[in-house]
Design an enzyme around this catalytic site. Structure first.
Site, short mmCIF file in Angstrom:
data_model
loop_
_atom_site.label_atom_id
_atom_site.label_comp_id
_atom_site.label_asym_id
_atom_site.label_seq_id
_atom_site.Cartn_x
_atom_site.Cartn_y
_atom_site.Cartn_z
CG ASP A 290 18.93 -5.12 47.48
OD1 ASP A 290 19.80 -5.59 46.71
OD2 ASP A 290 18.97 -5.29 48.71
C1 NOJ Z 1 21.37 -7.87 47.67
C2 NOJ Z 1 21.75 -7.17 48.93
O1 NOJ Z 1 20.62 -6.93 49.71
C3 NOJ Z 1 22.49 -5.86 48.70
O2 NOJ Z 1 22.95 -5.39 49.93
C4 NOJ Z 1 23.60 -6.04 47.71
O3 NOJ Z 1 24.31 -4.83 47.54
C5 NOJ Z 1 23.03 -6.55 46.42
N1 NOJ Z 1 22.40 -7.84 46.65
C6 NOJ Z 1 24.07 -6.69 45.30
O4 NOJ Z 1 24.89 -7.75 45.53
#
Ligand code: NOJ
Length: 744
Positions: A290
């Site tokens: 993430d």
């Molecule tokens: C953080 C989030 O937790 C995740 O779900 C997301 O896909 C990413 N950011 C990218 O934006």
């Protein structure tokens, strides 16, 4: 070889590791395997690490904004394998051209974006789609999103979020399919199918990403990003099954979660990522971290610095670094110092290149993106249909709904006129101006925003019926939107009390992305409609249900607590030695200051008219491991409207080596019924679907199983028992196995 054939051949390097469980693990065609091996042979360590680096090409609200000359130069040097926060058929074609024409090895880039519930045509939020209790709805929504995003040059979406969530304080409850592993598994596989199609190579599809692996929805106290403590049985029986279902459906990628599980951050969780996901499930798709999560391992206190963090994540099996730059900065140097890291890097790069091959990018790097389609009209008819199917009628005392023709309506509440909230917080390229609000859809109603309570009360007095939009705007759910109290936002409770005091019948229209705890507020309100955040056709969809042009058919995918303090909770709780007792004089597993159970339970939802259930009948009294048993129930529409009834099948193992949940969903069907029509739903199950996790295995025990059919987890109409004749070992998470459903 044409692209279709290449992709049909599957994707991965290690043919030997393939099992039928994970379609994403099918071997790549020989030509692609050879090509990837050849590339790996040619790549410098820096180029390999470049492939493992995903960079933001813009900001979420300002896509492509970082694609300047310096960034293009980095692409030429092979310093990144993927971009996120980019979009647009033309700009992405230009960017791809730099990679495939001006870089040394001409490896195409992978373009990613959070396309969650629509790209231009914004559809209901994921929790609402799950409330349809119809995997076809989730699949269609994913397909529409993929088609539009594909036209904009995108290859990869960070969806579906398959985190089970039992705590509505957690703001990301809006992004998932609710509290249940079985429903979540069915929705997850439908979403993967919708995004990816049967074959990514057919075009107009995107690679899906099952996230956030794993336990993210179990954050302590419902606080986003916080640690989770989940025992091995709950992890395997509740949190892992939707991931297994997504992997089996062929999800091309997984994202690791921000949280720590039992003290080990998932971004560095070698036991679960490399050990479990890879070694036991044979999952060979791409694993991405993430956002910035690799660097954040330092904050977790398990790495002294970003270099150590990068090595830990690599060792855990994280192939691609989203946005932290730690791989790019430190991995080459770390691998030079420690040669044992090189094969791990090669494996990761192999998986990234395999994903690119599977998407057809080596055959036609410009195969995505269509400037003409990128400007196609919004898909309003489908958006409205999906929205209608996601609505849940929670209460309808005295048949207040559907509205009587000619009734004078007061429509109160700012949310009824909030186009921006209708489209939710993950809006990709959606525009608030495209959303039709409830106010616009009910143009004949006497509208008051409710900020002036006296004016709202006057409007209510003039009306025969009061429609009041309550709940949360788009900004109160989603990432980092955890709340300690999940009641009505400021001012709404007082407004509702004032409206109640008029004595007029009230229809509460609950908007927002989480179930709210509203027992006290909703007392005395005869009709309650949960409408979530339904996308661009929100207003017309709600209006059609209110007026009876369509009947409500959705069900709650997560229970609605009476009070915040009941969270987290689930219908699928374990029995206790002292089960909750209505008599407060008896010491039992309950709160003294509130009734037992949620206000509205998992699976609850009404429709117009009445549905009658027949008895549950079984095809046999016993079943042996490897065998099948069929449970049938007849439902009849006794009303005057065509409706959908969601027939639900729950199971309970009354005596087992470990305590089993009081009920677990094991089948459901959304059944269309004409007035007077009877239909029979047949569920076919196998003993493996009742297995529990113990000592690292799925145990099927000999003994009795109770099956219960009904209209919700608490409205069980009939039950029957059968016996599993012998013990056995299951192979996969029980809840990830789909029950065969036939409707006659
Ligand atoms: C953080 C989030 O937790 C995740 O779900 C997301 O896909 C990413 N950011 C990218 O934006």
């Amino acid at each position: 070889m044409n692209r279709r054939n290449v992709l049909a051949a599957g994707a991965m390097l290690a043919a030997s590791a393939w099992t039928p469980l994970a379609r994403a693990a099918r071997p790549l065609g020989a030509d692609h395997r050879a090509r990837i091996q050849a590339l790996l042979g040619q790549m410098t360590l820096a180029e390999k690490v470049g492939q493992m680096n995903q960079i933001a090409g813009g900001r979420q609200k300002s896509l492509n904004s970082k694609l300047d000359a310096a960034m293009l130069d980095r692409v030429r040097k092979g310093e990144m394998g993927s971009f996120l926060h980019v979009a647009g058929a033309e700009p992405l074609r230009d960017l791809q051209r730099v990679a495939v024409e001006e870089s040394r090895l001409k490896i195409p880039l992978l373009f990613a974006m959070d396309v969650i519930h629509g790209y231009r045509t914004i559809l209901p939020v994921p929790l609402a789609l799950a409330a349809s209790w119809d995997p076809k709805v989730a699949e269609q929504a994913a397909r529409i999103a993929a088609e539009e995003a594909w036209a904009a040059g995108l290859h990869w979406t960070f969806t579906p979020m398959v985190d089970v969530a039992r705590d509505p304080r957690w703001g990301r409850v809006v992004e998932g399919a609710g509290e249940d592993a079985y429903l979540g598994s069915r929705i997850a596989e439908a979403q993967v199918a919708g995004f990816q199609g049967a074959d990514l190579g057919e075009g107009r599809r995107m690679m899906a990403c099952a996230k956030h692996f794993v336990g993210y929805g179990a954050a302590e106290g419902g606080r986003d990003y916080d640690s989770a403590e989940v025992g091995p049985r709950t992890l395997n029986e509740v949190y892992l099954p939707p991931f297994h279902a997504a992997a089996r459906a062929g999800a091309g990628s997984f994202m690791t979660a921000f949280n720590a599980l039992d003290g080990v951050p998932m971004t560095a969780n070698a036991e679960l990522v490399r050990g479990f996901l890879r070694a036991q499930w044979h999952y060979q798709g791409l694993v991405v971290s993430d956002w910035n999560a690799i660097r954040e391992l330092v904050n977790h206190g398990i790495a002294a610095d970003a270099r150590e963090a990068a090595v830990l994540a690599l060792k855990a099996g994280v192939d691609m670094d989203m946005a932290s730059g730690s791989y790019a900065t430190y991995l080459a140097e770390a691998a030079t110092a420690d040669a044992s890291l090189v094969p791990l890097i090669d494996e990761s790069v192999g998986r990234i290149l395999a994903a690119k091959a599977r998407l057809g990018l080596f055959d036609d790097p410009y195969g995505f993106g269509d400037p003409a389609r990128d400007k196609a009209p919004l898909r309003r008819t489908e958006a409205r249909d999906l929205a209608k199917r996601s609505l849940v009628l929670l209460r309808n005392d005295g048949a207040v709904l559907p509205l009587k023709p000619g009734a004078r309506l007061a429509l109160i509440g700012a949310l009824a006129d909030d186009a921006s909230s209708a489209i939710g917080s993950w809006r990709a390229r959606g525009q608030a101006t495209d959303a039709v609000t409830l106010k616009a859809a009910l143009a004949g109603a006497d509208y008051q925003p409710g900020t002036d309570v006296a004016a709202a009360v006057e409007a209510a007095k003039r009306a025969d019926i009061v429609l009041v939009a309550l709940g949360e705007d788009f900004n109160r759910t989603g990432e980092a939107r955890s709340y300690a109290e999940i009641g009505l936002p400021e001012g709404q409770a007082a407004l509702l009390e004032a409206l109640k005091a008029t004595g007029k019948p009230i229809v509460a229209i609950l908007m927002g992305g989480r179930p709210l705890a509203l027992e006290r507020e909703l007392t005395g309100v005869p009709a309650v409609l949960q409408t979530w955040l339904l996308g661009i056709e929100s207003g017309p969809a709600i209006a059609e249900i209110l007026t009876g042009k369509a009947a409500p058919g959705g069900r709650l995918p997560i229970g609605m607590p009476r009070r915040t303090g009941q969270s987290p909770q689930s219908y699928a709780h374990l029995p206790t030695g002292r089960p909750a007792n209505p008599d407060l004089a008896v010491d039992s597993a309950r709160y003294h200051d509130t009734e037992i159970g949620p206000l509205f339970a998992f699976g609850h939802g009404l429709t117009y008219g009445e549905i009658a259930y027949g008895p549950l009948s079984l095809s046999a009294e016993t079943v042996a491991p490897g065998g099948r048993i069929t449970a049938s129930v007849q439902v009849t529409n006794r009303g005057t409207m065509a409706v959908d009834e969601v027939v639900q099948l729950y199971a309970n193992d009354p005596v087992a080596a470990v305590s089993r949940p009081v009920a677990e969903l094991r089948g459901f069907a959304r059944v269309p019924l004409k007035p007077g029509q009877s239909r029979t739903v047949r569920f076919t199950l196998s003993p493996e679907q009742f297995a529990f996790w113990r000592d690292g295995k799925w145990i099927v025990e000999a003994g009795d199983i109770r099956l219960m059919a009904g209209a919700s987890s608490v409205d069980l109409k009939s039950e029957a028992r059968f016996r599993i004749t012998a013990g056995a070992e299951g192979q996969v998470p029980a809840a990830s196995l789909a029950t065969k459903v036939e409707i006659a």
